[in-house]
Write a protein that holds these residues in place. Structure first.
Motif, mmCIF file in Angstrom:
data_model
loop_
_atom_site.group_PDB
_atom_site.id
_atom_site.type_symbol
_atom_site.label_atom_id
_atom_site.label_comp_id
_atom_site.label_asym_id
_atom_site.label_seq_id
_atom_site.Cartn_x
_atom_site.Cartn_y
_atom_site.Cartn_z
ATOM 1 N N LEU A 28 50.957 52.942 4.828
ATOM 2 C CA LEU A 28 50.242 53.757 5.794
ATOM 3 C C LEU A 28 50.912 53.748 7.162
ATOM 4 C CD1 LEU A 28 47.684 55.436 6.382
ATOM 5 C CD2 LEU A 28 46.551 53.284 7.011
ATOM 6 N N THR A 29 51.339 52.596 7.611
ATOM 7 C CA THR A 29 51.848 52.484 8.974
ATOM 8 C C THR A 29 53.228 53.120 9.156
ATOM 9 O OG1 THR A 29 52.608 50.256 8.423
ATOM 10 C CG2 THR A 29 50.469 50.451 9.541
ATOM 11 N N ASP A 30 53.842 53.565 8.074
ATOM 12 C CA ASP A 30 55.104 54.303 8.181
ATOM 13 C C ASP A 30 54.880 55.782 8.457
ATOM 14 O OD1 ASP A 30 57.092 52.511 5.672
ATOM 15 O OD2 ASP A 30 56.614 52.082 7.765
ATOM 16 N N ARG A 31 53.651 56.208 8.404
ATOM 17 C CA ARG A 31 53.333 57.641 8.487
ATOM 18 C C ARG A 31 52.418 57.918 9.669
ATOM 19 N NH1 ARG A 31 53.578 59.855 2.953
ATOM 20 N NH2 ARG A 31 54.527 58.260 1.643
ATOM 21 N N PRO A 32 52.413 59.171 10.117
ATOM 22 C CA PRO A 32 51.434 59.547 11.151
ATOM 23 C C PRO A 32 50.012 59.354 10.630
ATOM 24 C CG PRO A 32 53.149 61.205 10.984
ATOM 25 C CD PRO A 32 53.330 60.279 9.822
ATOM 26 N N VAL A 33 49.186 58.815 11.473
ATOM 27 C CA VAL A 33 47.790 58.580 11.105
ATOM 28 C C VAL A 33 46.894 59.101 12.215
ATOM 29 C CG1 VAL A 33 46.024 56.837 10.633
ATOM 30 C CG2 VAL A 33 48.324 56.574 9.681
ATOM 31 N N GLY A 34 45.847 59.756 11.806
ATOM 32 C CA GLY A 34 44.885 60.263 12.770
ATOM 33 C C GLY A 34 43.493 59.765 12.485
ATOM 34 N N TRP A 35 42.706 59.698 13.537
ATOM 35 C CA TRP A 35 41.290 59.412 13.420
ATOM 36 C C TRP A 35 40.519 60.653 13.863
ATOM 37 C CZ3 TRP A 35 38.983 55.291 11.213
ATOM 38 C CH2 TRP A 35 39.750 54.143 11.002
ATOM 39 N N PHE A 36 39.548 61.012 13.075
ATOM 40 C CA PHE A 36 38.734 62.177 13.348
ATOM 41 C C PHE A 36 37.262 61.770 13.227
ATOM 42 C CE2 PHE A 36 42.069 65.395 13.225
ATOM 43 C CZ PHE A 36 43.092 64.676 12.614
ATOM 44 N N ALA A 48 42.093 60.571 17.780
ATOM 45 C CA ALA A 48 43.363 59.938 18.132
ATOM 46 C C ALA A 48 44.355 60.202 17.020
ATOM 47 C CB ALA A 48 43.187 58.430 18.324
ATOM 48 N N CYS A 49 45.615 60.235 17.387
ATOM 49 C CA CYS A 49 46.654 60.441 16.389
ATOM 50 C C CYS A 49 47.900 59.700 16.823
ATOM 51 C CB CYS A 49 46.937 61.931 16.218
ATOM 52 S SG CYS A 49 47.763 62.322 14.667
ATOM 53 N N GLY A 50 48.556 59.051 15.891
ATOM 54 C CA GLY A 50 49.732 58.279 16.228
ATOM 55 C C GLY A 50 50.876 58.463 15.255
ATOM 56 N N VAL A 51 52.055 58.629 15.805
ATOM 57 C CA VAL A 51 53.295 58.581 15.035
ATOM 58 C C VAL A 51 53.998 57.333 15.527
ATOM 59 C CG1 VAL A 51 55.364 59.786 14.313
ATOM 60 C CG2 VAL A 51 53.338 61.090 15.031
ATOM 61 N N PHE A 52 53.777 56.237 14.856
ATOM 62 C CA PHE A 52 54.053 54.927 15.443
ATOM 63 C C PHE A 52 55.534 54.640 15.560
ATOM 64 C CE2 PHE A 52 49.662 54.424 15.433
ATOM 65 C CZ PHE A 52 49.165 54.829 14.220
ATOM 66 N N ASN A 53 56.338 55.119 14.614
ATOM 67 C CA ASN A 53 57.778 54.845 14.700
ATOM 68 C C ASN A 53 58.454 55.690 15.767
ATOM 69 O OD1 ASN A 53 57.669 57.284 13.402
ATOM 70 N ND2 ASN A 53 58.736 56.628 11.557
ATOM 71 N N MET A 54 57.720 56.623 16.352
ATOM 72 C CA MET A 54 58.233 57.420 17.458
ATOM 73 C C MET A 54 57.486 57.124 18.760
ATOM 74 S SD MET A 54 58.780 61.093 15.589
ATOM 75 C CE MET A 54 59.495 61.814 17.065
ATOM 76 N N ASN A 55 56.619 56.143 18.696
ATOM 77 C CA ASN A 55 55.844 55.762 19.878
ATOM 78 C C ASN A 55 55.102 56.970 20.465
ATOM 79 O OD1 ASN A 55 54.918 53.715 21.541
ATOM 80 N ND2 ASN A 55 56.445 54.119 23.110
ATOM 81 N N ASN A 75 49.674 43.843 7.556
ATOM 82 C CA ASN A 75 48.553 44.168 6.670
ATOM 83 C C ASN A 75 48.471 45.655 6.355
ATOM 84 O OD1 ASN A 75 47.240 41.514 6.336
ATOM 85 N ND2 ASN A 75 46.964 41.649 8.568
ATOM 86 N N ASP A 76 49.435 46.447 6.864
ATOM 87 C CA ASP A 76 49.469 47.882 6.624
ATOM 88 C C ASP A 76 48.110 48.512 6.939
ATOM 89 O OD1 ASP A 76 50.031 50.236 3.941
ATOM 90 O OD2 ASP A 76 50.791 50.251 5.989
ATOM 91 N N THR A 77 47.645 48.234 8.117
ATOM 92 C CA THR A 77 46.326 48.712 8.542
ATOM 93 C C THR A 77 46.447 49.415 9.896
ATOM 94 O OG1 THR A 77 45.250 46.869 7.404
ATOM 95 C CG2 THR A 77 43.961 48.020 9.072
ATOM 96 N N VAL A 78 45.726 50.495 10.028
ATOM 97 C CA VAL A 78 45.642 51.210 11.300
ATOM 98 C C VAL A 78 44.233 51.033 11.842
ATOM 99 C CG1 VAL A 78 45.818 53.421 12.478
ATOM 100 C CG2 VAL A 78 47.393 52.876 10.619
ATOM 101 N N TYR A 79 44.140 50.672 13.113
ATOM 102 C CA TYR A 79 42.846 50.400 13.723
ATOM 103 C C TYR A 79 42.495 51.448 14.770
ATOM 104 C CZ TYR A 79 43.671 45.750 11.764
ATOM 105 O OH TYR A 79 43.929 44.708 10.915
ATOM 106 N N LEU A 80 41.239 51.634 14.969
ATOM 107 C CA LEU A 80 40.748 52.399 16.106
ATOM 108 C C LEU A 80 39.794 51.481 16.859
ATOM 109 C CD1 LEU A 80 40.764 55.160 17.563
ATOM 110 C CD2 LEU A 80 38.623 55.665 16.353
ATOM 111 N N ARG A 81 40.258 51.009 17.980
ATOM 112 C CA ARG A 81 39.434 50.118 18.798
ATOM 113 C C ARG A 81 38.658 50.951 19.800
ATOM 114 N NH1 ARG A 81 44.542 46.111 19.197
ATOM 115 N NH2 ARG A 81 44.163 44.974 17.259
ATOM 116 N N MET A 82 37.362 50.828 19.750
ATOM 117 C CA MET A 82 36.494 51.669 20.558
ATOM 118 C C MET A 82 35.706 50.805 21.530
ATOM 119 S SD MET A 82 35.142 54.230 17.542
ATOM 120 C CE MET A 82 34.217 52.954 16.724
ATOM 121 N N ASN A 83 35.902 51.059 22.796
ATOM 122 C CA ASN A 83 35.196 50.331 23.847
ATOM 123 C C ASN A 83 34.309 51.292 24.637
ATOM 124 O OD1 ASN A 83 36.558 47.853 23.247
ATOM 125 N ND2 ASN A 83 38.308 48.547 24.472
#
Length: 125
Positions: A28-36, A48-55, A75-83
């Motif tokens: 998962l962490t090798d690919r763009p991931v979005g939260w909707f 939120a959306c992230g392309v992590f290898n491109m920062n 752990n091949d996990t993407v988090y969304l931390r919400m404050n």
């Protein structure tokens, strides 16, 4: 391919919550991931959306400064931390993988290919 979002729950206004997204059959962490998210009676919106290898990371204006997308490569996990959660953040939250598409500062879901089942976040006032 299956994605799974977890970590939702009930939280008071001003509180924090962290959602997790995992995937089967690919890294998962090798690919763009979005939260909707989708609130009752409303259309799904990009959070939120992230392309992590491109920062490359983008946030919806409504969550900028409050939400953070982060990855755990081990752990091949993407988090969304919400404050500083607000009642208007109440929604079913989904993670997705594909392409991050941003149009006029709005994260759209056109590029997302794989979706997980959502997790409900309820923020009480």
């Amino acid at each position: 391919v299956q994605l799974q979002a977890s970590g939702g729950g009930l939280v008071q206004s001003g509180g924090s919550l962290t959602l997790s997204c995992t995937a089967s059959e690919f890294t998962l962490t090798d690919r763009p991931v979005g939260w909707f998210r989708q609130a009752p009676g409303k259309e799904r919106e990009g959070v939120a959306c992230g392309v992590f290898n491109m920062n490359f990371i983008r946030y919806a204006e409504s969550v900028q400064g409050r939400f953070t997308i982060a990855i755990d490569n081990y752990n091949d996990t993407v988090y969304l931390r919400m404050n500083s959660l607000k009642p208007e953040d109440t929604a079913v939250y989904y993670c997705a993988s594909g392409q991050c598409v941003v149009v006029d500062r709005v994260i759209v879901d056109d590029g997302m290919k794989f979706w997980g089942k959502g997790t409900l976040v309820t923020v009480s006032s």
